[in-house]
Design a protein around this motif. Structure first.
Motif, short mmCIF file in Angstrom:
data_model
loop_
_atom_site.label_atom_id
_atom_site.label_comp_id
_atom_site.label_asym_id
_atom_site.label_seq_id
_atom_site.Cartn_x
_atom_site.Cartn_y
_atom_site.Cartn_z
N GLY A 108 0.81 -1.21 0.00
CA GLY A 108 0.00 0.00 0.00
C GLY A 108 0.84 1.25 0.00
O GLY A 108 2.06 1.22 -0.21
N PRO A 109 0.21 2.40 0.28
CA PRO A 109 0.89 3.68 0.18
C PRO A 109 1.94 3.92 1.26
O PRO A 109 2.83 4.74 1.10
CB PRO A 109 -0.25 4.71 0.30
N VAL A 110 1.85 3.21 2.40
CA VAL A 110 2.80 3.39 3.49
C VAL A 110 3.84 2.29 3.44
O VAL A 110 3.52 1.10 3.47
CB VAL A 110 2.08 3.37 4.86
N GLU A 111 5.12 2.67 3.37
CA GLU A 111 6.19 1.69 3.32
C GLU A 111 6.59 1.27 4.72
O GLU A 111 6.39 1.99 5.69
CB GLU A 111 7.41 2.26 2.59
N GLY A 112 7.14 0.07 4.84
CA GLY A 112 7.61 -0.41 6.12
C GLY A 112 7.56 -1.92 6.19
O GLY A 112 7.39 -2.61 5.18
N ARG A 113 7.70 -2.44 7.42
CA ARG A 113 7.69 -3.87 7.65
C ARG A 113 6.56 -4.24 8.61
O ARG A 113 6.15 -3.43 9.45
CB ARG A 113 9.04 -4.31 8.22
N LYS A 114 6.07 -5.47 8.49
CA LYS A 114 4.92 -5.89 9.27
C LYS A 114 5.07 -7.35 9.65
O LYS A 114 5.60 -8.15 8.87
CB LYS A 114 3.63 -5.67 8.46
N TRP A 115 4.59 -7.68 10.86
CA TRP A 115 4.63 -9.05 11.35
C TRP A 115 3.24 -9.40 11.91
O TRP A 115 2.60 -8.57 12.56
CB TRP A 115 5.65 -9.22 12.46
N VAL A 116 2.81 -10.63 11.67
CA VAL A 116 1.56 -11.13 12.22
C VAL A 116 1.87 -12.43 12.94
O VAL A 116 2.50 -13.33 12.38
CB VAL A 116 0.50 -11.37 11.12
N MET A 117 1.41 -12.51 14.19
CA MET A 117 1.69 -13.69 15.00
C MET A 117 0.40 -14.16 15.67
O MET A 117 -0.34 -13.37 16.23
CB MET A 117 2.74 -13.37 16.06
N ALA A 118 0.14 -15.46 15.59
CA ALA A 118 -0.96 -16.07 16.35
C ALA A 118 -0.34 -17.02 17.35
O ALA A 118 0.61 -17.74 17.05
CB ALA A 118 -1.91 -16.81 15.42
N VAL A 119 -0.87 -17.02 18.57
CA VAL A 119 -0.34 -17.86 19.62
C VAL A 119 -1.51 -18.45 20.42
O VAL A 119 -2.53 -17.79 20.61
CB VAL A 119 0.62 -17.07 20.54
N LYS A 120 -1.35 -19.69 20.87
CA LYS A 120 -2.41 -20.37 21.60
C LYS A 120 -1.86 -20.93 22.90
O LYS A 120 -0.84 -21.61 22.92
CB LYS A 120 -3.01 -21.51 20.76
N GLY A 121 -2.57 -20.61 24.00
CA GLY A 121 -2.24 -21.16 25.30
C GLY A 121 -3.44 -21.89 25.86
O GLY A 121 -4.36 -22.26 25.14
N GLU A 122 -3.43 -22.07 27.16
CA GLU A 122 -4.53 -22.75 27.82
C GLU A 122 -5.68 -21.77 28.06
O GLU A 122 -5.58 -20.85 28.86
CB GLU A 122 -4.07 -23.33 29.16
N GLY A 123 -6.77 -21.96 27.31
CA GLY A 123 -7.96 -21.15 27.53
C GLY A 123 -7.99 -19.82 26.81
O GLY A 123 -8.99 -19.11 26.88
N VAL A 124 -6.94 -19.46 26.09
CA VAL A 124 -6.93 -18.17 25.39
C VAL A 124 -5.96 -18.24 24.22
O VAL A 124 -4.99 -19.01 24.24
CB VAL A 124 -6.52 -17.02 26.36
N ALA A 125 -6.24 -17.48 23.20
CA ALA A 125 -5.34 -17.32 22.06
C ALA A 125 -5.14 -15.83 21.82
O ALA A 125 -5.93 -15.00 22.27
CB ALA A 125 -5.90 -17.99 20.81
N GLY A 126 -4.07 -15.51 21.13
CA GLY A 126 -3.79 -14.11 20.86
C GLY A 126 -3.37 -13.89 19.42
O GLY A 126 -2.71 -14.75 18.82
N LEU A 127 -3.80 -12.76 18.87
CA LEU A 127 -3.34 -12.30 17.56
C LEU A 127 -2.51 -11.05 17.82
O LEU A 127 -3.01 -10.10 18.44
CB LEU A 127 -4.52 -11.99 16.65
N ILE A 128 -1.27 -11.05 17.38
CA ILE A 128 -0.36 -9.94 17.64
C ILE A 128 0.11 -9.39 16.30
O ILE A 128 0.61 -10.13 15.45
CB ILE A 128 0.84 -10.40 18.48
N ILE A 129 -0.07 -8.10 16.11
CA ILE A 129 0.29 -7.45 14.85
C ILE A 129 1.32 -6.35 15.16
O ILE A 129 1.05 -5.45 15.97
CB ILE A 129 -0.94 -6.83 14.17
N ALA A 130 2.48 -6.45 14.55
CA ALA A 130 3.53 -5.45 14.74
C ALA A 130 3.86 -4.80 13.42
O ALA A 130 3.83 -5.46 12.37
CB ALA A 130 4.78 -6.11 15.34
N GLN A 131 4.17 -3.53 13.47
CA GLN A 131 4.60 -2.87 12.24
C GLN A 131 5.56 -1.72 12.57
O GLN A 131 5.47 -1.10 13.62
CB GLN A 131 3.41 -2.35 11.44
#
Length: 312
Positions: A108-131
């Motif tokens: 897209g119009p904004v340059e840079g780097r991006k990371w997407v991480m999904a993680v699963k533990g006991e009873g909860v999961a997380g979606l983590i987005i870094a840029q």
């Protein structure tokens, strides 16, 4: 005293984040990390940021059972539609947690780097987005990946505690109760015995705050409000009945009332969107109700948004 306590907590969290060697959890978040140096707890969302380096790490909590579906959706085409051109993919084993970490460049119009991480533990999961936007003056690939791999998940936190950590205070709840907090800045409310609502069988109200500046002019705000409503993916066939800007309690507001159809069920509904604008931020409420409960619930929706106060 409450304002002082909130300010003091903010300073403590920022200091903890800046010098952390153990995972730091944003207020009411079940997800924490050891953040990169100079990143502090965000006031705008659940996560961490460094505005000077144009970098942010955003947390989204999910039920544990959602993990497989989220990971299955991490196709290259799907990620590209979300602004990530994949260049690396890694399956992780982080203690008792499973995870997937994907990195790449921003599309897209904004340059840079991006990371997407999904993680699963006991009873909860997380979606983590870094840029990290822009050139090489921000954080390195290694710094971001190292921080993401320190992810920690903790036990349940009450909805009431999560709501208390929101960037707004609630006054008159008009009989609604909180069901779920989202991303540190949004709350889903309903009225009725069910926490999972299908086909708008119970009225739904979503309150969200943003520290991003909104348009300042009247017509631009009208276009902004219409675009926000039409971006709601659970609605189709939206037909606006009323769209108006007004002044109330010394602030600028915009409100839309429309007929629509709930996508999954085909149920005809009424939707009310009210946005209250403040300098440098805004609060947005979206209320959904069945047609036969229109008059009663539109009145209740307005009572809730009228009683909201943003925190400093």
């Amino acid at each position: 005293m409450k304002a002082f306590a909130a300010t003091a907590l903010g300073f403590i969290l920022s200091a903890q984040a800046a010098f952390a060697t153990e995972p730091v959890f944003p207020p009411a978040s079940r997800i924490g990390i050891v953040p990169p140096a100079d990143m502090t707890v965000s006031r705008r969302f659940s996560g961490f940021e460094n505005e000077e380096k144009a970098a942010a790490i955003n947390f989204v909590e999910m039920p544990a059972q959602a993990y497989e579906q989220v990971v299955k959706g991490f196709t290259k085409d799907a990620l590209k539609r979300q602004g990530l051109n994949e260049t690396s993919r890694e399956t992780l084993k982080l203690g008792d947690k499973a995870g997937v970490l994907i990195g790449g460049t921003m599309e897209g119009p904004v340059e840079g780097r991006k990371w997407v991480m999904a993680v699963k533990g006991e009873g909860v999961a997380g979606l983590i987005i870094a840029q990290v936007r822009g050139g090489a003056d921000g954080y390195s690939e290694a710094q971001i990946r190292e921080a993401l791999k320190t992810v920690a998940l903790r036990g349940p936190i009450s909805v009431e505690e999560q709501v208390s950590a929101m960037p707004f205070r609630l006054g008159d709840m008009a009989g609604f109760r909180p069901v779920r907090a989202i991303s540190g800045n949004s709350v889903l409310f309903t009225d009725g015995p069910k926490d999972t609502i299908k086909a708008v069988e119970q009225p739904i109200l979503i309150m969200a705050a943003s520290l991003n500046a909104a348009p300042s002019a009247g017509e631009q705000r009208n276009q902004f409000a219409r675009a926000a409503l039409n971006a709601n993916q659970i609605l189709k066939d939206v037909r606006i009945e009323r769209s108006e800007s007004f002044r109330f309690k010394g602030q600028d507001w915009h409100e839309i009332v429309a007929k629509a159809v709930e996508v999954e069920s085909g149920q005809p509904i009424i939707v009310m969107q009210t946005i209250r604008f403040e300098p440098g931020r805004y609060v947005r409420m979206v209320g959904l109700t069945r047609v036969e409960q229109r008059d009663e619930n539109l009145r209740r929706f307005r009572a809730v948004i009228d009683g909201v106060e943003t925190k400093l």
